[in-house]
Design a protein around this motif. Structure first.
Motif, PDB file in Angstrom:
ATOM      1  N   LYS A   1      -1.589   7.702  10.595  1.00 37.26           N
ATOM      2  CA  LYS A   1      -2.086   6.811   9.555  1.00 37.26           C
ATOM      3  C   LYS A   1      -1.358   7.088   8.246  1.00 37.26           C
ATOM      4  O   LYS A   1      -1.341   8.226   7.766  1.00 37.26           O
ATOM      5  CB  LYS A   1      -3.581   7.032   9.334  1.00 37.26           C
ATOM      6  N   CYS A   2      -0.784   6.063   7.654  1.00 34.09           N
ATOM      7  CA  CYS A   2      -0.165   6.161   6.342  1.00 34.09           C
ATOM      8  C   CYS A   2      -0.811   5.134   5.421  1.00 34.09           C
ATOM      9  O   CYS A   2      -0.914   3.958   5.774  1.00 34.09           O
ATOM     10  CB  CYS A   2       1.337   5.917   6.421  1.00 34.09           C
ATOM     11  N   TRP A   3      -1.261   5.609   4.258  1.00 33.45           N
ATOM     12  CA  TRP A   3      -1.918   4.755   3.271  1.00 33.45           C
ATOM     13  C   TRP A   3      -0.954   4.456   2.123  1.00 33.45           C
ATOM     14  O   TRP A   3      -0.232   5.337   1.644  1.00 33.45           O
ATOM     15  CB  TRP A   3      -3.146   5.453   2.682  1.00 33.45           C
TER      16      TRP A   3
ATOM     17  N   SER B   1       2.732   5.032  -2.492  1.00 28.72           N
ATOM     18  CA  SER B   1       2.336   5.723  -1.267  1.00 28.72           C
ATOM     19  C   SER B   1       1.333   6.833  -1.572  1.00 28.72           C
ATOM     20  O   SER B   1       1.518   7.609  -2.511  1.00 28.72           O
ATOM     21  CB  SER B   1       3.560   6.325  -0.577  1.00 28.72           C
TER      22      SER B   1
ATOM     23  N   CYS C   1       0.387  10.441   4.424  1.00 30.84           N
ATOM     24  CA  CYS C   1       0.043  10.195   5.828  1.00 30.84           C
ATOM     25  C   CYS C   1      -0.777  11.355   6.392  1.00 30.84           C
ATOM     26  O   CYS C   1      -0.736  12.471   5.872  1.00 30.84           O
ATOM     27  CB  CYS C   1       1.307  10.046   6.679  1.00 30.84           C
TER      28      CYS C   1
ATOM     29  N   THR D   1       0.369  -2.788  10.987  1.00 28.67           N
ATOM     30  CA  THR D   1       0.058  -2.537   9.581  1.00 28.67           C
ATOM     31  C   THR D   1      -0.879  -3.630   9.079  1.00 28.67           C
ATOM     32  O   THR D   1      -0.659  -4.815   9.330  1.00 28.67           O
ATOM     33  CB  THR D   1       1.344  -2.519   8.744  1.00 28.67           C
ATOM     34  N   ARG D   2      -1.926  -3.207   8.365  1.00 29.00           N
ATOM     35  CA  ARG D   2      -2.918  -4.154   7.855  1.00 29.00           C
ATOM     36  C   ARG D   2      -3.270  -3.814   6.410  1.00 29.00           C
ATOM     37  O   ARG D   2      -3.212  -2.643   6.008  1.00 29.00           O
ATOM     38  CB  ARG D   2      -4.210  -4.101   8.678  1.00 29.00           C
ATOM     39  N   ASN D   3      -3.685  -4.810   5.659  1.00 29.28           N
ATOM     40  CA  ASN D   3      -4.285  -4.596   4.352  1.00 29.28           C
ATOM     41  C   ASN D   3      -5.785  -4.418   4.531  1.00 29.28           C
ATOM     42  O   ASN D   3      -6.445  -5.259   5.160  1.00 29.28           O
ATOM     43  CB  ASN D   3      -4.015  -5.770   3.415  1.00 29.28           C
TER      44      ASN D   3
ATOM     45  N   THR E   1      -2.644  -0.692   2.060  1.00 27.37           N
ATOM     46  CA  THR E   1      -1.887  -1.052   3.258  1.00 27.37           C
ATOM     47  C   THR E   1      -1.866   0.170   4.171  1.00 27.37           C
ATOM     48  O   THR E   1      -1.392   1.246   3.767  1.00 27.37           O
ATOM     49  CB  THR E   1      -0.451  -1.468   2.905  1.00 27.37           C
ATOM     50  N   ILE E   2      -2.388   0.021   5.397  1.00 27.71           N
ATOM     51  CA  ILE E   2      -2.525   1.152   6.314  1.00 27.71           C
ATOM     52  C   ILE E   2      -1.885   0.788   7.642  1.00 27.71           C
ATOM     53  O   ILE E   2      -2.231  -0.242   8.249  1.00 27.71           O
ATOM     54  CB  ILE E   2      -4.008   1.528   6.530  1.00 27.71           C
ATOM     55  N   ASN E   3      -0.930   1.598   8.075  1.00 29.26           N
ATOM     56  CA  ASN E   3      -0.353   1.377   9.404  1.00 29.26           C
ATOM     57  C   ASN E   3      -0.919   2.395  10.388  1.00 29.26           C
ATOM     58  O   ASN E   3      -1.488   3.415   9.999  1.00 29.26           O
ATOM     59  CB  ASN E   3       1.181   1.420   9.371  1.00 29.26           C
ATOM     60  N   GLN E   4      -0.775   2.084  11.672  1.00 31.49           N
ATOM     61  CA  GLN E   4      -1.388   2.940  12.685  1.00 31.49           C
ATOM     62  C   GLN E   4      -0.663   2.841  14.018  1.00 31.49           C
ATOM     63  O   GLN E   4      -0.288   1.759  14.463  1.00 31.49           O
ATOM     64  CB  GLN E   4      -2.850   2.529  12.910  1.00 31.49           C
TER      65      GLN E   4
END
Length: 237
Positions: A43-45, A58, A61, A193-195, A210-213
């Motif tokens: 997870k990265c924010w 950023s 993560c 990736t989603r908002n 924005t967080i990807n997974q």
């Protein structure tokens, strides 16, 4: 005619018994089972905007990890040594982790993957009671997020979402009885990736991240198999 001590005519010997190897029948049919194991996510924010007009950037993560337990139901059919199938799977999960925010230290970002599901197709090749297969299809996760104060430990804001994506995986299954099989399986989930919009404890807007997974799973599986249209399996193994 002379006879030997075994009562057989001299020079005549009994035939050796023919030993046949067991054969496992991966016949067409429904199956259901349970699974358990572990997994971890990545997870990265990244801050997009917040209620305080802070500059975006950023936040770092982390890798939520933990245990999972669930079940699966499916149908397989066989053509020669090839085995094809479709399967649905649902799991409870407890993959959790955190990192200190790069923008708002000592505040931290926490993530938990609470559950996931898979809807997949399979193609495999069987050698007697060993089945090696690959799989792919759709994946869904249920995720929750918390922004936590580094000074007080209180939750500043939170969010949750249901996230759809795809999955690919591979497994090895061993048939140890006519109706039963044990296996191990690996899956990777691509959930993109989603908002994500966060609210504070009063329900007011707090921030958008924005967080990807991506998620990786290692599972042990136990399946009980029926024959075609639900009849019990009676073949040899």
């Amino acid at each position: 005619m002379p006879f030997d001590a075994a009562g057989l005519p001299a020079g005549v010997y009994p035939k050796a018994a023919v030993v046949t190897s067991p054969f496992y029948d991966w016949r067409s049919g429904f199956y259901f089972g349970i699974n358990g194991g572990g997994g971890f996510a990545r997870k990265c924010w990244e801050l997009v905007t917040d209620a305080f007009a802070d500059l975006p950037g950023s936040e770092g993560c982390h890798n939520p990890s933990g245990d999972t337990l669930g079940g699966q139901v499916g149908y397989r059919w066989r053509s020669a040594n090839w085995v094809f199938g479709v399967e649905g799977q649902g799991n409870w999960a407890n993959f959790s982790g955190s990192n200190i925010s790069l923008l708002f230290a000592p505040d931290s970002n926490r993530t938990r993957v609470d559950a996931f599901g898979l809807i997949t197709g399979q193609i495999g090749y069987a050698w007697n009671n060993i089945l090696l297969y690959v799989k792919g299809g759709a994946a869904v996760t249920r995720d929750s997020y918390h922004a936590v104060s580094g000074a007080t430990g209180l939750v500043l804001a939170s969010a949750s979402e249901t996230r759809w994506g795809g999955t690919v995986g591979a497994g090895l299954e061993f048939g140890f009885a006519p109706n039963w099989s044990l296996g191990v399986e690996y899956n990777h989930l691509f959930t993109g990736t989603r908002n994500v919009n966060f609210t504070d404890p009063t329900g007011a807007f707090f921030q958008t991240e924005t967080i990807n997974q991506g998620v990786d799973l290692a599972l042990a599986r136990l399946n009980y198999r029926f024959g075609e249209w639900g009849a019990p399996v009676t073949g040899r193994y």
